[in-house]
Design a protein around this motif. Structure first.
Motif, PDB file in Angstrom:
ATOM      1  N   GLU A 288       6.210  -4.196   4.375  1.00 41.04           N
ATOM      2  CA  GLU A 288       6.871  -4.412   5.663  1.00 41.04           C
ATOM      3  C   GLU A 288       6.298  -3.482   6.729  1.00 41.04           C
ATOM      4  OE1 GLU A 288      11.178  -4.377   5.611  1.00 41.04           O
ATOM      5  OE2 GLU A 288      11.178  -5.383   3.655  1.00 41.04           O
ATOM      6  N   LEU A 289       6.071  -2.224   6.368  1.00 43.08           N
ATOM      7  CA  LEU A 289       5.533  -1.254   7.321  1.00 43.08           C
ATOM      8  C   LEU A 289       4.118  -1.623   7.748  1.00 43.08           C
ATOM      9  CD1 LEU A 289       5.651   1.383   8.933  1.00 43.08           C
ATOM     10  CD2 LEU A 289       4.937   2.582   6.840  1.00 43.08           C
ATOM     11  N   ILE A 290       3.255  -1.962   6.792  1.00 42.14           N
ATOM     12  CA  ILE A 290       1.860  -2.254   7.130  1.00 42.14           C
ATOM     13  C   ILE A 290       1.748  -3.541   7.954  1.00 42.14           C
ATOM     14  CG2 ILE A 290       1.214  -3.493   5.039  1.00 42.14           C
ATOM     15  CD1 ILE A 290      -1.460  -2.062   5.100  1.00 42.14           C
ATOM     16  N   ARG A 291       2.686  -4.445   7.790  1.00 40.16           N
ATOM     17  CA  ARG A 291       2.683  -5.645   8.632  1.00 40.16           C
ATOM     18  C   ARG A 291       3.038  -5.305  10.073  1.00 40.16           C
ATOM     19  NH1 ARG A 291       5.542  -9.696   4.300  1.00 40.16           N
ATOM     20  NH2 ARG A 291       3.607 -10.479   3.372  1.00 40.16           N
ATOM     21  N   LYS A 292       3.923  -4.334  10.256  1.00 40.45           N
ATOM     22  CA  LYS A 292       4.313  -3.906  11.603  1.00 40.45           C
ATOM     23  C   LYS A 292       3.269  -2.981  12.222  1.00 40.45           C
ATOM     24  CE  LYS A 292       9.227  -3.995  10.565  1.00 40.45           C
ATOM     25  NZ  LYS A 292      10.372  -3.150  10.247  1.00 40.45           N
ATOM     26  N   GLU A 293       2.711  -2.109  11.402  1.00 42.78           N
ATOM     27  CA  GLU A 293       1.748  -1.112  11.866  1.00 42.78           C
ATOM     28  C   GLU A 293       0.509  -1.172  10.971  1.00 42.78           C
ATOM     29  OE1 GLU A 293       3.280   2.813  12.525  1.00 42.78           O
ATOM     30  OE2 GLU A 293       5.314   2.036  12.713  1.00 42.78           O
ATOM     31  N   PRO A 294      -0.409  -2.092  11.256  1.00 42.10           N
ATOM     32  CA  PRO A 294      -1.583  -2.266  10.387  1.00 42.10           C
ATOM     33  C   PRO A 294      -2.328  -0.956  10.133  1.00 42.10           C
ATOM     34  CG  PRO A 294      -1.474  -4.011  12.008  1.00 42.10           C
ATOM     35  CD  PRO A 294      -0.423  -3.007  12.387  1.00 42.10           C
ATOM     36  N   CYS A 295      -2.749  -0.807   8.889  1.00 38.70           N
ATOM     37  CA  CYS A 295      -3.451   0.402   8.466  1.00 38.70           C
ATOM     38  C   CYS A 295      -4.276   0.046   7.233  1.00 38.70           C
ATOM     39  CB  CYS A 295      -2.442   1.503   8.143  1.00 38.70           C
ATOM     40  SG  CYS A 295      -3.201   3.090   7.743  1.00 38.70           S
ATOM     41  N   THR A 296      -5.477   0.568   7.148  1.00 39.13           N
ATOM     42  CA  THR A 296      -6.365   0.234   6.030  1.00 39.13           C
ATOM     43  C   THR A 296      -6.242   1.190   4.850  1.00 39.13           C
ATOM     44  OG1 THR A 296      -8.167   1.526   6.988  1.00 39.13           O
ATOM     45  CG2 THR A 296      -8.070  -0.820   7.564  1.00 39.13           C
ATOM     46  N   LYS A 297      -5.493   2.291   5.032  1.00 40.04           N
ATOM     47  CA  LYS A 297      -5.516   3.348   4.014  1.00 40.04           C
ATOM     48  C   LYS A 297      -4.117   3.784   3.597  1.00 40.04           C
ATOM     49  CE  LYS A 297      -9.835   4.877   6.035  1.00 40.04           C
ATOM     50  NZ  LYS A 297     -10.545   5.911   6.759  1.00 40.04           N
ATOM     51  N   LEU A 298      -3.966   3.995   2.283  1.00 39.06           N
ATOM     52  CA  LEU A 298      -2.708   4.482   1.703  1.00 39.06           C
ATOM     53  C   LEU A 298      -2.993   5.704   0.843  1.00 39.06           C
ATOM     54  CD1 LEU A 298       0.295   4.311   0.790  1.00 39.06           C
ATOM     55  CD2 LEU A 298      -0.451   2.673  -0.961  1.00 39.06           C
ATOM     56  N   LEU A 299      -2.277   6.783   1.110  1.00 41.35           N
ATOM     57  CA  LEU A 299      -2.287   7.961   0.240  1.00 41.35           C
ATOM     58  C   LEU A 299      -1.023   7.862  -0.587  1.00 41.35           C
ATOM     59  CD1 LEU A 299      -3.438  10.662  -0.701  1.00 41.35           C
ATOM     60  CD2 LEU A 299      -2.184  11.755   1.158  1.00 41.35           C
ATOM     61  N   ASN A 300      -1.175   7.579  -1.874  1.00 47.39           N
ATOM     62  CA  ASN A 300      -0.060   7.345  -2.787  1.00 47.39           C
ATOM     63  C   ASN A 300       0.075   8.578  -3.681  1.00 47.39           C
ATOM     64  OD1 ASN A 300       1.966   5.516  -3.699  1.00 47.39           O
ATOM     65  ND2 ASN A 300       0.740   5.153  -5.534  1.00 47.39           N
ATOM     66  N   ASP A 301       0.942   9.495  -3.293  1.00 48.44           N
ATOM     67  CA  ASP A 301       1.059  10.788  -3.966  1.00 48.44           C
ATOM     68  C   ASP A 301       2.203  10.771  -4.975  1.00 48.44           C
ATOM     69  OD1 ASP A 301       1.321  13.416  -4.784  1.00 48.44           O
ATOM     70  OD2 ASP A 301       1.222  14.255  -2.760  1.00 48.44           O
ATOM     71  N   LYS A 302       1.847  10.600  -6.237  1.00 45.32           N
ATOM     72  CA  LYS A 302       2.846  10.604  -7.312  1.00 45.32           C
ATOM     73  C   LYS A 302       2.762  11.894  -8.128  1.00 45.32           C
ATOM     74  CE  LYS A 302       3.690   5.726  -7.813  1.00 45.32           C
ATOM     75  NZ  LYS A 302       3.381   4.502  -8.515  1.00 45.32           N
ATOM     76  N   SER A 303       2.282  12.956  -7.526  1.00 43.03           N
ATOM     77  CA  SER A 303       2.087  14.216  -8.253  1.00 43.03           C
ATOM     78  C   SER A 303       3.392  14.831  -8.755  1.00 43.03           C
ATOM     79  CB  SER A 303       1.335  15.229  -7.379  1.00 43.03           C
ATOM     80  OG  SER A 303       2.045  15.511  -6.193  1.00 43.03           O
ATOM     81  N   GLU A 304       4.521  14.449  -8.163  1.00 44.41           N
ATOM     82  CA  GLU A 304       5.793  15.062  -8.537  1.00 44.41           C
ATOM     83  C   GLU A 304       6.744  14.086  -9.226  1.00 44.41           C
ATOM     84  OE1 GLU A 304       7.441  16.987  -5.092  1.00 44.41           O
ATOM     85  OE2 GLU A 304       5.584  18.086  -4.704  1.00 44.41           O
TER      86      GLU A 304
END
Length: 157
Positions: free
Chosen positions: A58-74
């Motif tokens: 939903e967010l990327i459809r509203k605010e297009p962006c080519t990059k995701l930082l998916n931080d599952k370190s915790e």
């Protein structure tokens, strides 16, 4: 004297915070200047991953962006059951919305690491995903990526 270039103001979007039924946050999704960040914490399940992926979409459809930082370190937990849904339902939609790169920061949890490795195998080469043990290395890699090359790769895969 050259005219001064005026850049439009960009208001930061309020973070999206998803919570467990008892009120503890498990992910915060937020638009940064050059990417969208999903910062995970606590114990997560496949259902949590699907809910967060839908919120991200939903967010990327509203605010297009080519990059995701998916931080599952915790995080802890096994979310591997979400990988089928991510591959067959989510992937085509985020590609259409413009996502091209995922920098994934591993958890210390073996189950979470295995799920991330399997996801990478499932979605490559259509989406460029790379796993990291250190967040700043993930962010550096993400910022170095070329959007034009990724768009061409997504179109031909």
């Amino acid at each position: 004297m050259a005219p001064e270039m005026i850049r439009p103001e960009t208001k930061p979007t309020a973070p999206i915070v998803l919570r467990h039924i008892m009120g503890e946050a498990y992910v915060t999704i937020q638009r940064k200047q050059d990417y969208i960040e999903a910062k995970w914490q606590g114990h997560i399940t496949a259902d949590n991953v699907v809910c967060a992926a839908q919120a991200f979409l939903e967010l990327i459809r509203k605010e297009p962006c080519t990059k995701l930082l998916n931080d599952k370190s915790e995080v802890t937990g096994d979310w591997q059951e979400a990988n089928d849904w991510l591959r067959f339902e989510w992937l085509p939609q985020v590609l259409q919305a413009g996502l091209r790169y995922i920098a994934h920061v591993y958890s210390f949890s073996m189950f979470s690491r295995l799920a991330a490795r399997e996801l990478q195998e499932r979605i490559s080469p259509r989406l460029s995903m790379k796993n990291f043990s250190v967040r700043h290395e993930a962010e550096d890699w993400l910022l170095e990526q070329d959007d034009a090359a990724a768009s061409q790769r997504a179109a031909t895969a």
